[in-house]
Design an enzyme around this catalytic site. Structure first.
Site, PDB file in Angstrom:
ATOM      1  N   SER A  96      42.186  44.252  41.321  1.00 12.48           N
ATOM      2  CA  SER A  96      41.761  45.111  42.428  1.00 12.48           C
ATOM      3  C   SER A  96      41.305  46.491  41.963  1.00 12.48           C
ATOM      4  O   SER A  96      40.310  47.018  42.461  1.00 12.48           O
ATOM      5  CB  SER A  96      42.901  45.246  43.430  1.00 12.48           C
ATOM      6  OG  SER A  96      44.080  45.751  42.814  1.00 12.48           O
ATOM      7  N   LYS A 120      45.496  39.074  32.598  1.00 11.25           N
ATOM      8  CA  LYS A 120      45.370  39.969  33.753  1.00 11.25           C
ATOM      9  C   LYS A 120      45.924  41.335  33.385  1.00 11.25           C
ATOM     10  O   LYS A 120      47.062  41.415  32.917  1.00 11.25           O
ATOM     11  CB  LYS A 120      46.145  39.384  34.940  1.00 11.25           C
ATOM     12  CG  LYS A 120      46.083  40.218  36.206  1.00 11.25           C
ATOM     13  CD  LYS A 120      46.894  39.581  37.326  1.00 11.25           C
ATOM     14  CE  LYS A 120      46.801  40.405  38.599  1.00 11.25           C
ATOM     15  NZ  LYS A 120      47.629  39.833  39.689  1.00 11.25           N
ATOM     16  N   LYS A 153      58.019  46.741  37.367  1.00  8.20           N
ATOM     17  CA  LYS A 153      58.024  45.341  36.925  1.00  8.20           C
ATOM     18  C   LYS A 153      57.940  45.233  35.405  1.00  8.20           C
ATOM     19  O   LYS A 153      57.538  44.199  34.864  1.00  8.20           O
ATOM     20  CB  LYS A 153      56.875  44.579  37.598  1.00  8.20           C
ATOM     21  CG  LYS A 153      56.955  44.602  39.126  1.00  8.20           C
ATOM     22  CD  LYS A 153      55.951  43.664  39.771  1.00  8.20           C
ATOM     23  CE  LYS A 153      56.105  43.666  41.283  1.00  8.20           C
ATOM     24  NZ  LYS A 153      55.249  42.672  41.963  1.00  8.20           N
ATOM     25  N   LYS A 164      50.186  38.765  31.578  1.00  4.83           N
ATOM     26  CA  LYS A 164      50.076  39.635  32.746  1.00  4.83           C
ATOM     27  C   LYS A 164      50.737  40.956  32.396  1.00  4.83           C
ATOM     28  O   LYS A 164      51.948  41.036  32.218  1.00  4.83           O
ATOM     29  CB  LYS A 164      50.738  39.005  33.968  1.00  4.83           C
ATOM     30  CG  LYS A 164      50.600  39.848  35.231  1.00  4.83           C
ATOM     31  CD  LYS A 164      51.272  39.169  36.412  1.00  4.83           C
ATOM     32  CE  LYS A 164      51.114  39.978  37.687  1.00  4.83           C
ATOM     33  NZ  LYS A 164      51.803  39.326  38.835  1.00  4.83           N
TER      34      LYS A 164
END
Length: 319
Positions: free
Chosen positions: A264, A238, A207, A185
């Site tokens: 998204s 991802k 993050k 990710k």
């Protein structure tokens, strides 16, 4: 002749639909994700019945949590009466054959919008504490398993969480509950519309201390080897279309099924360009998902799943 030689296929069986579930009795259209909805528990089951009839056999649940229910630990994440456990129960009662996957991370539930528990220091600095977070994630995973979840999907990127969740599930007899680990990710700029839909944007910092550097590919292989050793059943990459090389690398170097998250921002780029008349939405969406399959993904999480299922059915009828 073209069909006989086709190397890659895209079918509804490859699709997983991410769904947002919220408190209350109203459904809310998501402005940042056209075509998507924040569902209330009362209505999400009926929508899953419709999806199941389209051939979509798996949904992934994300919680939309009111600010009043958030705290520093994210304790609402393991509330047995929380919105996700109740949604699992409603879906399973209405559509027993639907596979229910649940997101496991603390960012929708804690006041910081971070995937882990935050420790603040006197000098104003902060740290995402790994081991305390892993303990909390195990509580969240067990809460979902007790409610009837089929697949636990930790998206937090903490170290060692797959092994800990597997041990916690097995200790309570949930040996048949699978783990789809977010293995690679990336700290991507393409998550913006999702964070708006969930209200989970970080309240400070970013993050990057736990999500992967977009510049790194070999790191994804190291993460994959760790997840395989810890007992993951499936591995996630991802985002998807921006990381096709990573999908291919994991496919070639591991024996586990590979999932890819068409995130998204990737979804919205096509939707926005199509709304402006610059692209054909149907052709571009199908081509994008086919490229993810060609790279090696066995399953794709995409917000376009219901529409794609209808398009594929139409294509099948024409053939």
């Amino acid at each position: 002749m073209r069909g006989l030689m086709r190397e890659t296929s895209l079918s509804v069986a490859h699709l997983i639909y991410p769904m947002f579930v919220q408190e209350g009795e109203q459904n809310t259209p998501i402005e940042s994700l056209p075509g998507c909805t924040r569902w209330c528990v009362a209505d999400i089951a009926a929508e899953c019945e419709r999806l199941y009839k389209l051939g979509i056999a798996c949904v992934d649940l994300f919680a939309v949590v009111p600010e009043a229910k958030k705290d520093a630990q994210g304790s609402e994440a393991w509330n047995p009466q929380g919105v996700v456990p109740r949604a699992i129960g409603a879906i399973k009662a209405a559509v027993p054959g639907m596979l229910v996957m649940t997101d496991v991370a603390l960012d929708p539930f804690n006041t910081y919008g971070q995937d882990g528990i935050v420790k603040e220091y006197a000098d104003g600095s902060y740290e995402i504490v790994n081991d305390e977070t892993v303990q909390a994630l195990c509580r969240q995973a067990l809460c979902h398993a007790r409610a009837g979840a089929d697949i636990i999907s930790p998206s937090d990127m903490m170290d060692g969480r797959v092994a800990a969740i597997r041990a916690a599930l097995d200790a309570e007899g949930f040996t048949a509950v699978s783990i789809l680990s977010y293995t690679a990710k990336y700290a991507s700029a393409f998550y913006g519309p999702f964070r708006g839909a969930l209200g989970s944007a970080p309240k400070f910092g970013d993050k990057k201390t736990y999500q992967m550097d977009p510049a790194n590919r070999r790191e994804a292989l190291r993460e994959a080897m760790a997840d395989v050793a810890e007992g993951a059943d499936m591995l996630m990459v991802k985002p998807a279309t921006m990381y096709l090389d990573v999908i291919a690398a994991l496919k070639e170097n591991t024996h586990l099924p590979i999932a890819a998250y068409h995130v998204s921002g990737e979804y919205l780029m096509i939707k926005a360009a199509a709304a402006s008349g610059w692209l054909d939405e149907r052709s571009c969406m199908l081509e994008s998902l086919l490229s993810i399959r060609r790279a090696g993904a066995d399953m794709i999480l995409t917000y376009a799943a219901p529409q794609v299922a209808e398009w594929l059915a139409e294509n099948s009828a024409l053939n």
